[in-house]
Design a protein around this motif. Sequence first.
Motif, short mmCIF file in Angstrom:
data_model
loop_
_atom_site.label_atom_id
_atom_site.label_comp_id
_atom_site.label_asym_id
_atom_site.label_seq_id
_atom_site.Cartn_x
_atom_site.Cartn_y
_atom_site.Cartn_z
N THR A 1 -5.02 -50.57 16.67
CA THR A 1 -5.50 -51.93 16.43
C THR A 1 -6.37 -52.38 17.59
OG1 THR A 1 -3.50 -52.86 17.44
CG2 THR A 1 -3.51 -52.59 15.04
N GLY A 2 -7.36 -53.21 17.28
CA GLY A 2 -8.23 -53.78 18.31
C GLY A 2 -8.56 -55.21 17.97
N MET A 3 -9.02 -55.96 18.96
CA MET A 3 -9.35 -57.36 18.73
C MET A 3 -10.41 -57.81 19.72
SD MET A 3 -6.91 -60.75 19.04
CE MET A 3 -7.19 -60.86 20.81
N THR A 4 -11.32 -58.64 19.25
CA THR A 4 -12.31 -59.29 20.11
C THR A 4 -11.98 -60.77 20.19
OG1 THR A 4 -14.10 -57.74 19.63
CG2 THR A 4 -14.74 -59.91 20.37
N THR A 5 -12.03 -61.33 21.39
CA THR A 5 -11.73 -62.75 21.58
C THR A 5 -12.68 -63.35 22.60
OG1 THR A 5 -10.04 -64.32 22.34
CG2 THR A 5 -9.99 -62.13 23.32
N ASN A 6 -12.90 -64.66 22.47
CA ASN A 6 -13.70 -65.36 23.48
C ASN A 6 -12.86 -65.73 24.69
OD1 ASN A 6 -12.30 -67.81 22.81
ND2 ASN A 6 -13.80 -68.26 21.20
N GLY A 7 -11.54 -65.52 24.62
CA GLY A 7 -10.67 -65.69 25.78
C GLY A 7 -10.06 -67.05 25.96
N LEU A 8 -10.49 -68.04 25.18
CA LEU A 8 -10.05 -69.41 25.42
C LEU A 8 -8.55 -69.58 25.20
CD1 LEU A 8 -11.37 -72.06 26.30
CD2 LEU A 8 -11.55 -72.69 23.90
N LEU A 9 -7.98 -68.87 24.24
CA LEU A 9 -6.56 -68.96 23.93
C LEU A 9 -5.77 -67.77 24.44
CD1 LEU A 9 -6.84 -70.20 20.22
CD2 LEU A 9 -6.45 -71.60 22.28
N LEU A 10 -6.42 -66.90 25.19
CA LEU A 10 -5.81 -65.63 25.56
C LEU A 10 -4.61 -65.80 26.49
CD1 LEU A 10 -5.89 -62.60 25.29
CD2 LEU A 10 -7.57 -62.52 27.14
N GLU A 11 -4.72 -66.68 27.48
CA GLU A 11 -3.61 -66.85 28.41
C GLU A 11 -2.35 -67.31 27.67
OE1 GLU A 11 -2.56 -69.13 32.64
OE2 GLU A 11 -4.32 -69.73 31.47
N ARG A 12 -2.51 -68.21 26.72
CA ARG A 12 -1.38 -68.76 25.99
C ARG A 12 -0.71 -67.71 25.09
NH1 ARG A 12 -3.00 -73.43 21.98
NH2 ARG A 12 -4.08 -74.06 23.90
N ARG A 13 -1.50 -66.77 24.56
CA ARG A 13 -0.98 -65.85 23.56
C ARG A 13 -0.90 -64.41 24.04
NH1 ARG A 13 -2.45 -67.17 17.55
NH2 ARG A 13 -0.33 -66.32 17.47
N ALA A 14 -1.07 -64.20 25.32
CA ALA A 14 -1.08 -62.84 25.87
C ALA A 14 0.21 -62.10 25.60
CB ALA A 14 -1.36 -62.89 27.38
N GLY A 15 1.35 -62.76 25.84
CA GLY A 15 2.63 -62.11 25.63
C GLY A 15 2.83 -61.66 24.20
N GLU A 16 2.39 -62.46 23.24
CA GLU A 16 2.52 -62.10 21.83
C GLU A 16 1.73 -60.84 21.51
OE1 GLU A 16 2.30 -65.54 18.94
OE2 GLU A 16 1.49 -66.50 20.74
#
Length: 382
Positions: free
Chosen positions: A123-138
């Motif tokens: 699996t792979g995902m592209t993100t702009n990073g804005l919500l990444l800190e909040r959802r990193a653990g998930e």
Amino acid sequence: MEEKRLGLKKTAALARRYWPTMVRMLPKLYVERFNRRVLLGFPRIITVFATERCNMRCPMCLVWQSREHFGEADETIGLASMRAVIDEAARWGTGFYFTGGEPLMNRELPQVIAHAASRRLVTGMTTNGLLLERRAGELVDAGLTFLSVSVDAREEAHDANRGLKGAYAGVLSGIARVRECMRERNSPFPVIKLNSTFLPQNLDDLDFLVELAGELRVDELTFQHFSFVDDACREAQARYAQRMPFGKLFQGMDVGERCFSPEQVEKIVAFMERAPELGRRHGVRVGFGPTTNDVRAYYEPGFPSRESFCSLPWSEASIRANGDIEMCHGHVIGNIAQGSVREAWMSEPAQAFRAYAGRHPNAPPCYRCCALKYVFPSRRKA
């Protein structure tokens, strides 16, 4: 040496976890290596639009037109709709790549990733990073394999381009949190990549981005050539849309006569020449895409040669947030609520599109598509 050992460790971990998938991927590797079009019995990669919504408005976004087409609808892909797709794909070793919109705006995405991981699918995902800190653990808990985070330039220019103050800081804090979660869980995944696009406003920051990738200790940094449509091509696309029965979602930003000045193109060429050494110096792999035999010709008006190659209609498909199964240009061949992916993949609309794409490797919608291997007549290899 530390970065090299880290790379070897992750490569070994990928092989251990996903060896059945890697074996099934060999036909696709053959297709890409030798420029052969072989119809695979099922897509080797499925790009999933986890949502059509996005929390940014990036001018270089390749799916901007499609978001307008879908009206940024509220549909999101959840486990209930994707479970059967993933189970079907497990037989074929298909990889899933999640995008959007901004995929992290989909609350169920980690559950979907976790189910794919449980079937030993990449699996792979592209993100702009804005919500990444909040959802990193998930994401780490779900078993995400590859994570691509977009960054454009230094902080001020990045935030201006993204239209949001704090966007750059979100990228840095998000990546830091992902790495922290990986350490806490003793996980080698995800493999982290920074992704950037050549833009007129970041050409003086290219060396900085390599330095940043090294400081963040990501695994790779990739630069994408700008996807654009000039005046002549837009007219050709309009004629194509009127006469062809396929999709009409064409990618690329309207730039008028040209997108970069000759001086700006020379900056790109010079950077690409020194990038390998810069990458070695900062301990990060630097890559470029799409491939082209002539960077200067790529940024000039004009269609590529018919020797240009693409295997996408024979190996990859997309699923939109409303369940539509698509090929290139938004050509809909089915819906996951109405039938299996394989049925859509082998359907008459899919076969008709492949027949056309095989005869027209440089059709107007493919003008500067990110999937094409570009060959321009001026420097065609013997």
